[in-house]
Design a protein around this motif. Structure first.
Motif, PDB file in Angstrom:
ATOM      1  N   LEU A  52      13.309  -4.190  -7.471  1.00 42.91           N
ATOM      2  CA  LEU A  52      12.701  -4.993  -6.404  1.00 42.91           C
ATOM      3  C   LEU A  52      13.529  -6.249  -6.131  1.00 42.91           C
ATOM      4  CD1 LEU A  52       8.906  -4.764  -7.335  1.00 42.91           C
ATOM      5  CD2 LEU A  52      10.153  -3.412  -5.648  1.00 42.91           C
ATOM      6  N   GLU A  53      13.998  -6.871  -7.188  1.00 44.08           N
ATOM      7  CA  GLU A  53      14.801  -8.093  -7.026  1.00 44.08           C
ATOM      8  C   GLU A  53      16.116  -7.784  -6.315  1.00 44.08           C
ATOM      9  OE1 GLU A  53      17.143 -11.427  -9.750  1.00 44.08           O
ATOM     10  OE2 GLU A  53      15.777  -9.994 -10.708  1.00 44.08           O
ATOM     11  N   LYS A  54      16.816  -6.727  -6.755  1.00 49.13           N
ATOM     12  CA  LYS A  54      18.117  -6.411  -6.162  1.00 49.13           C
ATOM     13  C   LYS A  54      17.998  -6.011  -4.698  1.00 49.13           C
ATOM     14  CE  LYS A  54      20.170  -6.958 -10.131  1.00 49.13           C
ATOM     15  NZ  LYS A  54      21.013  -8.162 -10.390  1.00 49.13           N
ATOM     16  N   LEU A  55      16.888  -5.389  -4.336  1.00 55.09           N
ATOM     17  CA  LEU A  55      16.700  -4.927  -2.957  1.00 55.09           C
ATOM     18  C   LEU A  55      15.903  -5.926  -2.113  1.00 55.09           C
ATOM     19  CD1 LEU A  55      15.955  -1.180  -3.733  1.00 55.09           C
ATOM     20  CD2 LEU A  55      18.057  -2.121  -2.773  1.00 55.09           C
ATOM     21  N   GLN A  56      15.599  -7.071  -2.702  1.00 56.76           N
ATOM     22  CA  GLN A  56      14.907  -8.154  -2.000  1.00 56.76           C
ATOM     23  C   GLN A  56      13.553  -7.692  -1.452  1.00 56.76           C
ATOM     24  OE1 GLN A  56      17.724  -9.674   0.908  1.00 56.76           O
ATOM     25  NE2 GLN A  56      18.930 -10.708  -0.658  1.00 56.76           N
ATOM     26  N   ILE A  57      12.812  -7.033  -2.324  1.00 57.62           N
ATOM     27  CA  ILE A  57      11.456  -6.579  -1.996  1.00 57.62           C
ATOM     28  C   ILE A  57      10.472  -7.441  -2.763  1.00 57.62           C
ATOM     29  CG2 ILE A  57       9.845  -4.645  -2.087  1.00 57.62           C
ATOM     30  CD1 ILE A  57      12.265  -2.772  -2.070  1.00 57.62           C
ATOM     31  N   PRO A  58       9.571  -8.154  -2.095  1.00 57.52           N
ATOM     32  CA  PRO A  58       8.651  -9.051  -2.803  1.00 57.52           C
ATOM     33  C   PRO A  58       7.589  -8.298  -3.590  1.00 57.52           C
ATOM     34  CG  PRO A  58       8.144  -9.005  -0.463  1.00 57.52           C
ATOM     35  CD  PRO A  58       9.417  -8.224  -0.632  1.00 57.52           C
ATOM     36  N   LEU A  59       7.255  -8.813  -4.780  1.00 55.97           N
ATOM     37  CA  LEU A  59       6.151  -8.251  -5.551  1.00 55.97           C
ATOM     38  C   LEU A  59       4.849  -8.304  -4.769  1.00 55.97           C
ATOM     39  CD1 LEU A  59       6.795  -9.672  -9.134  1.00 55.97           C
ATOM     40  CD2 LEU A  59       6.650  -7.248  -8.542  1.00 55.97           C
ATOM     41  N   SER A  60       4.717  -9.324  -3.921  1.00 59.23           N
ATOM     42  CA  SER A  60       3.487  -9.513  -3.145  1.00 59.23           C
ATOM     43  C   SER A  60       3.269  -8.429  -2.097  1.00 59.23           C
ATOM     44  CB  SER A  60       3.495 -10.882  -2.461  1.00 59.23           C
ATOM     45  OG  SER A  60       4.606 -11.006  -1.589  1.00 59.23           O
ATOM     46  N   SER A  61       4.266  -7.574  -1.879  1.00 54.68           N
ATOM     47  CA  SER A  61       4.100  -6.478  -0.919  1.00 54.68           C
ATOM     48  C   SER A  61       3.325  -5.310  -1.523  1.00 54.68           C
ATOM     49  CB  SER A  61       5.467  -5.982  -0.439  1.00 54.68           C
ATOM     50  OG  SER A  61       6.172  -5.314  -1.476  1.00 54.68           O
ATOM     51  N   GLN A  62       2.952  -5.402  -2.788  1.00 51.22           N
ATOM     52  CA  GLN A  62       2.330  -4.276  -3.494  1.00 51.22           C
ATOM     53  C   GLN A  62       1.075  -3.764  -2.792  1.00 51.22           C
ATOM     54  OE1 GLN A  62      -0.374  -4.532  -6.968  1.00 51.22           O
ATOM     55  NE2 GLN A  62       1.358  -3.750  -8.144  1.00 51.22           N
ATOM     56  N   THR A  63       1.010  -2.450  -2.623  1.00 54.40           N
ATOM     57  CA  THR A  63      -0.211  -1.761  -2.214  1.00 54.40           C
ATOM     58  C   THR A  63      -0.486  -0.670  -3.239  1.00 54.40           C
ATOM     59  OG1 THR A  63       0.984  -0.179  -0.829  1.00 54.40           O
ATOM     60  CG2 THR A  63       0.216  -2.193   0.234  1.00 54.40           C
ATOM     61  N   LEU A  64      -1.756  -0.270  -3.353  1.00 56.25           N
ATOM     62  CA  LEU A  64      -2.151   0.726  -4.339  1.00 56.25           C
ATOM     63  C   LEU A  64      -2.826   1.904  -3.647  1.00 56.25           C
ATOM     64  CD1 LEU A  64      -3.681  -1.614  -7.094  1.00 56.25           C
ATOM     65  CD2 LEU A  64      -1.397  -0.597  -7.067  1.00 56.25           C
ATOM     66  N   VAL A  65      -2.312   3.100  -3.908  1.00 56.01           N
ATOM     67  CA  VAL A  65      -2.865   4.307  -3.311  1.00 56.01           C
ATOM     68  C   VAL A  65      -3.314   5.245  -4.434  1.00 56.01           C
ATOM     69  CG1 VAL A  65      -0.541   5.278  -3.064  1.00 56.01           C
ATOM     70  CG2 VAL A  65      -2.423   6.272  -1.790  1.00 56.01           C
ATOM     71  N   PHE A  66      -4.581   5.700  -4.368  1.00 57.79           N
ATOM     72  CA  PHE A  66      -5.111   6.540  -5.447  1.00 57.79           C
ATOM     73  C   PHE A  66      -5.255   8.005  -5.065  1.00 57.79           C
ATOM     74  CE2 PHE A  66      -8.778   4.424  -3.415  1.00 57.79           C
ATOM     75  CZ  PHE A  66      -9.566   5.508  -3.043  1.00 57.79           C
ATOM     76  N   SER A  67      -4.865   8.376  -3.848  1.00 48.70           N
ATOM     77  CA  SER A  67      -4.873   9.790  -3.482  1.00 48.70           C
ATOM     78  C   SER A  67      -3.606  10.455  -4.016  1.00 48.70           C
ATOM     79  CB  SER A  67      -4.962   9.953  -1.968  1.00 48.70           C
ATOM     80  OG  SER A  67      -3.842   9.358  -1.332  1.00 48.70           O
ATOM     81  N   LYS A  68      -3.701  11.732  -4.311  1.00 47.15           N
ATOM     82  CA  LYS A  68      -2.585  12.465  -4.907  1.00 47.15           C
ATOM     83  C   LYS A  68      -1.598  12.898  -3.823  1.00 47.15           C
ATOM     84  CE  LYS A  68      -5.225  14.231  -8.864  1.00 47.15           C
ATOM     85  NZ  LYS A  68      -4.446  13.611  -9.955  1.00 47.15           N
ATOM     86  N   THR A  69      -1.029  11.934  -3.140  1.00 41.44           N
ATOM     87  CA  THR A  69      -0.111  12.205  -2.032  1.00 41.44           C
ATOM     88  C   THR A  69       1.311  11.831  -2.433  1.00 41.44           C
ATOM     89  OG1 THR A  69      -0.873  10.078  -1.133  1.00 41.44           O
ATOM     90  CG2 THR A  69      -1.802  12.068  -0.163  1.00 41.44           C
ATOM     91  N   SER A  70       1.772  12.428  -3.518  1.00 36.82           N
ATOM     92  CA  SER A  70       3.124  12.219  -4.042  1.00 36.82           C
ATOM     93  C   SER A  70       3.481  13.437  -4.875  1.00 36.82           C
ATOM     94  CB  SER A  70       3.184  10.957  -4.901  1.00 36.82           C
ATOM     95  OG  SER A  70       4.326  10.950  -5.746  1.00 36.82           O
ATOM     96  N   PHE A  71       4.773  13.729  -5.038  1.00 38.44           N
ATOM     97  CA  PHE A  71       5.150  14.859  -5.876  1.00 38.44           C
ATOM     98  C   PHE A  71       4.831  14.587  -7.347  1.00 38.44           C
ATOM     99  CE2 PHE A  71       9.033  12.307  -5.699  1.00 38.44           C
ATOM    100  CZ  PHE A  71       9.448  12.282  -7.024  1.00 38.44           C
ATOM    101  N   GLN A  72       4.505  13.326  -7.707  1.00 36.29           N
ATOM    102  CA  GLN A  72       4.031  13.001  -9.045  1.00 36.29           C
ATOM    103  C   GLN A  72       2.499  12.949  -9.076  1.00 36.29           C
ATOM    104  OE1 GLN A  72       6.781  10.329 -11.506  1.00 36.29           O
ATOM    105  NE2 GLN A  72       6.963   9.404  -9.474  1.00 36.29           N
ATOM    106  N   TYR A  73       1.877  13.823  -8.306  1.00 34.03           N
ATOM    107  CA  TYR A  73       0.425  13.776  -8.092  1.00 34.03           C
ATOM    108  C   TYR A  73      -0.389  13.915  -9.378  1.00 34.03           C
ATOM    109  CZ  TYR A  73       0.746  18.883  -8.483  1.00 34.03           C
ATOM    110  OH  TYR A  73       0.980  20.146  -8.922  1.00 34.03           O
ATOM    111  N   LYS A  74       0.154  14.594 -10.383  1.00 32.91           N
ATOM    112  CA  LYS A  74      -0.612  14.801 -11.611  1.00 32.91           C
ATOM    113  C   LYS A  74      -0.921  13.487 -12.326  1.00 32.91           C
ATOM    114  CE  LYS A  74       1.044  19.509 -12.512  1.00 32.91           C
ATOM    115  NZ  LYS A  74       1.762  20.404 -13.463  1.00 32.91           N
TER     116      LYS A  74
END
Length: 230
Positions: A52-74
């Motif tokens: 996050l630091e190297k790509l200049q992405i703020p920690l404050s941008s965090q969102t949380l998704v609880f649906s299994k909509t990722s290939f790591q769904y398990k």
């Protein structure tokens, strides 16, 4: 992760699998390869903070998704949501106890480029192209049939799976509030308007009858009932 099978747009003239990339992650990897930069590993967070630091992405941008909509769904559920971080050019996803960090980075010519970064400590960490797993969902009508990103809102079961025979929505600026955020955690006040966030399906026979009021106007997630121990 290369040569996994057919990937859309891999042939001429687009050559989507080209190595001639100039997106933020490709640029960072070149610096890592040439020893001009490096990623720091933490026992509790792996490479996440450093990425996050190297790509200049703020920690404050965090969102949380609880649906299994990722290939790591398990690994994803209402108790263990996936964390997403973003800026204008890069999206980062991390799953609790997951194997890899998920990355979408935008190249000025090729558009959305998908990567994974192994969560285990390595002498030389590498962002690997991971196209086949990702393009199965990220090349669709909602992305105008080219590799891209989309925001889905679904009727989510208590396990995080999508309720069958219930509608799903692709969220845009014109989407009504009542159709937004299904499968996501949402904080903040919004008066009498209710959305699909912070709640799960309680009646499998009528999954569309969400108790939207139960997830409305939360200032923090400590009061969210689906996060409380059973």
């Amino acid at each position: 992760m290369r040569n996994q099978g057919y990937v859309p747009f891999s042939e001429e003239p687009i050559k989507y699998l080209t190595d001639d990339l100039h997106d933020p992650v490709a640029k960072l990897q070149k610096k890592i390869d040439s020893r001009q930069d490096k990623l720091e590993f933490e026992p509790n967070h792996g490479y996440l903070r450093s990425v996050l630091e190297k790509l200049q992405i703020p920690l404050s941008s965090q969102t949380l998704v609880f649906s299994k909509t990722s290939f790591q769904y398990k690994k994803i559920s209402p108790k263990t949501p996936r964390a997403l971080y973003f800026n204008d050019d890069v999206y980062i996803g991390q799953v609790h106890d997951g194997k890899v960090i998920e990355v979408v980075s935008f190249d000025p010519m090729q558009g959305a480029i998908f990567y994974i970064l192994d969560e285990h400590k390595a002498d030389h960490p590498v962002f690997q192209r991971a196209e086949l797993d990702c393009t199965q969902c990220h090349v669709a009508a909602s992305t105008r049939n080219v590799p891209g990103v989309l925001l889905r809102s679904i009727h989510t079961n208590p396990t995080g799976t999508q309720a069958p025979e219930a509608p799903a929505y692709i969220t845009g600026h014109q989407s009504p509030i009542k159709e937004r955020f299904g499968g996501w955690y949402v904080t903040g006040t919004h008066g009498g308007q209710t959305h699909m966030g912070n709640v799960v399906v309680t009646d499998p026979d009528e999954p569309e009858n969400l108790n939207r009021a139960a997830g409305a106007n939360l200032l923090d997630l400590s009061s969210c009932w689906i996060l409380r121990p059973i």
